[in-house]
Design an enzyme around this catalytic site. Structure first.
Site, mmCIF file in Angstrom:
data_model
loop_
_atom_site.group_PDB
_atom_site.id
_atom_site.type_symbol
_atom_site.label_atom_id
_atom_site.label_comp_id
_atom_site.label_asym_id
_atom_site.label_seq_id
_atom_site.Cartn_x
_atom_site.Cartn_y
_atom_site.Cartn_z
ATOM 1 N N PRO A 319 -11.691 22.448 70.191
ATOM 2 C CA PRO A 319 -11.706 21.081 70.729
ATOM 3 C C PRO A 319 -13.069 20.704 71.291
ATOM 4 O O PRO A 319 -13.724 21.513 71.955
ATOM 5 C CB PRO A 319 -10.666 21.149 71.862
ATOM 6 C CG PRO A 319 -10.669 22.576 72.292
ATOM 7 C CD PRO A 319 -11.037 23.405 71.088
ATOM 8 N N GLY A 320 -13.507 19.513 71.010
ATOM 9 C CA GLY A 320 -14.755 18.999 71.586
ATOM 10 C C GLY A 320 -14.413 17.799 72.444
ATOM 11 O O GLY A 320 -14.390 17.842 73.668
ATOM 12 N N CYS A 393 -31.108 -5.617 68.249
ATOM 13 C CA CYS A 393 -31.222 -6.762 67.358
ATOM 14 C C CYS A 393 -30.274 -6.595 66.187
ATOM 15 O O CYS A 393 -30.708 -6.307 65.060
ATOM 16 C CB CYS A 393 -32.655 -6.896 66.871
ATOM 17 S SG CYS A 393 -33.633 -7.713 68.100
HETATM 18 N N1 LLP Z 1 -14.631 21.896 64.589
HETATM 19 C C1 LLP Z 1 -15.269 21.416 63.509
HETATM 20 C C2 LLP Z 1 -15.465 22.271 62.346
HETATM 21 C C3 LLP Z 1 -15.726 20.102 63.504
HETATM 22 O O1 LLP Z 1 -16.355 19.641 62.431
HETATM 23 C C4 LLP Z 1 -15.516 19.279 64.624
HETATM 24 C C5 LLP Z 1 -15.977 17.894 64.627
HETATM 25 C C6 LLP Z 1 -14.854 19.822 65.741
HETATM 26 C C7 LLP Z 1 -14.424 21.136 65.685
HETATM 27 C C8 LLP Z 1 -14.608 19.040 67.008
HETATM 28 O O2 LLP Z 1 -13.802 17.939 66.809
HETATM 29 P P1 LLP Z 1 -13.253 17.113 68.077
HETATM 30 O O3 LLP Z 1 -12.243 17.982 68.782
HETATM 31 O O4 LLP Z 1 -14.391 16.835 68.963
HETATM 32 O O5 LLP Z 1 -12.666 15.888 67.495
HETATM 33 N N2 LLP Z 1 -18.827 12.086 65.511
HETATM 34 C C9 LLP Z 1 -17.456 11.794 65.285
HETATM 35 C C10 LLP Z 1 -16.549 12.891 64.900
HETATM 36 C C11 LLP Z 1 -17.091 13.845 63.861
HETATM 37 C C12 LLP Z 1 -16.978 15.190 64.403
HETATM 38 C C13 LLP Z 1 -17.238 16.203 63.393
HETATM 39 N N3 LLP Z 1 -16.683 17.442 63.662
HETATM 40 C C14 LLP Z 1 -16.865 10.914 66.354
HETATM 41 O O6 LLP Z 1 -17.628 10.331 67.091
HETATM 42 O O7 LLP Z 1 -15.668 10.737 66.409
#
Ligand code: LLP
Length: 465
Positions: A319-320, A393
């Site tokens: 989780p991120g 802009c």
């Molecule tokens: N593990 C892998 C292999 C991933 O590619 C990602 C996110 C995570 C874990 C973490 O995912 P989370 O739990 O944070 O949803 N920038 C985008 C999302 C793309 C994230 C890519 N990978 C956003 O702002 O929603």
């Protein structure tokens, strides 16, 4: 009550606002599920974080700035660690990567998932044990691979046959035998924005389950004397609210896991189910508590392992956003307020703030729908349909597309947007040469920058003429 020179905007907002956005009874109300736990309004109605008023923080650090409620983050880490005590939790550093935050997650026993040399070096510099780091990426460079091998990074999640080939050569040259996972594309259509769904067939990540590549990649590693296969990896996308997608993904990965055990006699010790658990950004979002997610995943792993007649692998998750996202909000200063009237007598307030798509790209990139509140004071005026926009802009420079704000919101007011801890600073840019905002950690004891404000001098330094 102050009133706009152009007069107040009244009327029926139906048609101009999404159906989930209702006219608030109290425009100053903070919805508990959107704000960090130590944010509240003081007696005068001003927003405070762990007892510090936003006007005092804005005076000290300027705006725009991300404020990080460290106590809230610690509570959430504790809760996820308890709920997932049967698993390894890798914090996905791409959501927000700084030494201070990586040190905090390590205190709760979490490991760290990185996907570039930059993230790996921040984790190493923060003192994260290399064996507690996992490396991802669909296009890892030779220097990233050799850096990981030299430091003894705990696991590398491989994403292509080309990468397996290169890893084998580097491992042989360095005399090491790295632990690998195979990223499996399980073919699950997660209900999220197309750009952040990662396990449908037509995209770049992983080895496909359906055409046999995932099996072939695992087979290739099992046969290599320089590489070790420790498990399979899945990640179906981000900002997902429906846990059934994770269950289907776990089920499909476990079937491959069982096949590898049957045909190769290998008992893979691990299975990674990735990240992607959604958070609330506005009043329509309804994320599941970590305890429910954990119960669901634990049950499916037990059930499927029993059905396949295999030992249950050790589960890991990544989780991120669900860890860091809810712990920060962005504080802006209002610079202009413009009532825009539309034919038919309706309209909305365009409230311009001193940041924008350079500090939160998500509305422009994914149509993400954030919320906002007037932070420097409570208000007794009526609610007006508003759109918070940035100073870039570009017409698509929208911070909050649909929100009700006090109709007398004025130049100089502070405005706060919650849920911006994940993928806002980390996807920040210098578009229009706007320096990126700082991240300020706030606790009862005080406040401190954990990422400094970028300056015009920083930008000029790179412009070598
Ligand atoms: N593990 C892998 C292999 C991933 O590619 C990602 C996110 C995570 C874990 C973490 O995912 P989370 O739990 O944070 O949803 N920038 C985008 C999302 C793309 C994230 C890519 N990978 C956003 O702002 O929603």
């Amino acid at each position: 009550m102050r009133a706009h020179e152009a007069g107040a905007l009244h009327g029926d907002f139906t048609g101009l606002r999404p159906s989930w956005l209702t006219v608030p009874v109290d425009v100053n109300e903070l919805h508990g599920y959107l704000w960090p736990q130590n944010v509240s309004r003081d007696d005068r109605g001003e927003l405070t974080v762990a007892g510090h008023s936003v006007s005092e923080l804005a005076r000290q650090y300027g705006t725009p700035a991300y404020f990080f409620d460290e106590g809230d983050f610690r509570t959430r880490c504790h809760r996820w660690a308890e709920a997932f005590d049967f698993a390894d939790v890798y914090y996905a550093a791409k959501a927000f990567c700084s030494k201070a935050v990586l040190r905090i997650v390590a205190e709760y026993g979490f490991k760290v998932d990185v996907c570039t040399e930059g993230e790996m070096v921040v984790a190493l510099t923060a003192g994260i044990e290399p064996s507690n780091i996992g490396l991802h990426g669909n296009n890892k460079s030779d220097s990233e691979l050799t850096l990981a091998l030299k430091h003894g990074i705990g696991r590398i999640v491989v994403d292509s046959f080309d990468e397996i080939h290169r890893l084998e050569q580097h491992a042989a040259a360095l005399g090491v035998r790295p632990q690998l996972m195979v990223r499996v594309n399980v073919g699950v259509e997660a209900h999220t924005h197309e750009y952040i769904a990662t396990a449908h067939e037509d995209q770049k990540f992983g080895f496909s389950l359906t055409d046999g590549d995932a099996y072939a990649a695992a087979d290739r590693i099992i046969r290599s004397e320089h590489l070790q296969l420790v498990g399979l990896h899945t990640h179906i996308g981000s900002q997902i609210f429906d846990t059934s997608a994770f269950e289907v993904s776990a089920q499909r990965a476990l079937r491959l896991h069982a096949r590898l055990q049957r045909e190769h006699g290998v008992n893979l010790p691990e299975l990674d189910l990735g990240g992607g658990y959604g958070i609330a950004l506005n009043s329509q979002d309804d994320p599941q508590p970590p305890e429910d997610i954990a119960d669901g995943l634990r049950a499916i792993i037990a059930e499927e392992s029993a059905a396949a007649g295999i030992d249950q692998p050790r589960i890991s998750i990544e989780p991120g956003r669900s860890l860091i996202g809810p712990s920060m909000f962005t504080l802006y200063t209002v610079g202009t307020v413009k009532p825009v009237r539309l034919s038919g007598g309706t309209g909305r307030l365009y409230v311009s703030v001193d940041g924008g798509m350079s500090d939160n790209l998500r509305p422009a990139l994914y149509d993400a729908s954030y919320s906002a509140t007037l932070a420097s004071r409570a208000d007794t005026s009526t609610a007006s349909l508003a759109r918070v926009v940035g100073k870039h802009c570009e017409a698509g420079d929208i911070v909050v597309k649909d929100e009700f704000l006090p109709s007398d919101i004025a130049v100089g007011d502070l405005l706060a947007v919650p849920g911006t801890g994940a993928y806002c600073r980390s996807m920040g840019s210098n578009y229009n040469h706007i320096p990126r905002p700082p991240v300020i950690a706030v606790t009862r004891e005080g406040s401190r920058p954990i990422v400094a404000r970028e300056t015009i001098e920083d930008l000029l330094r790179l412009d070598v003429g």
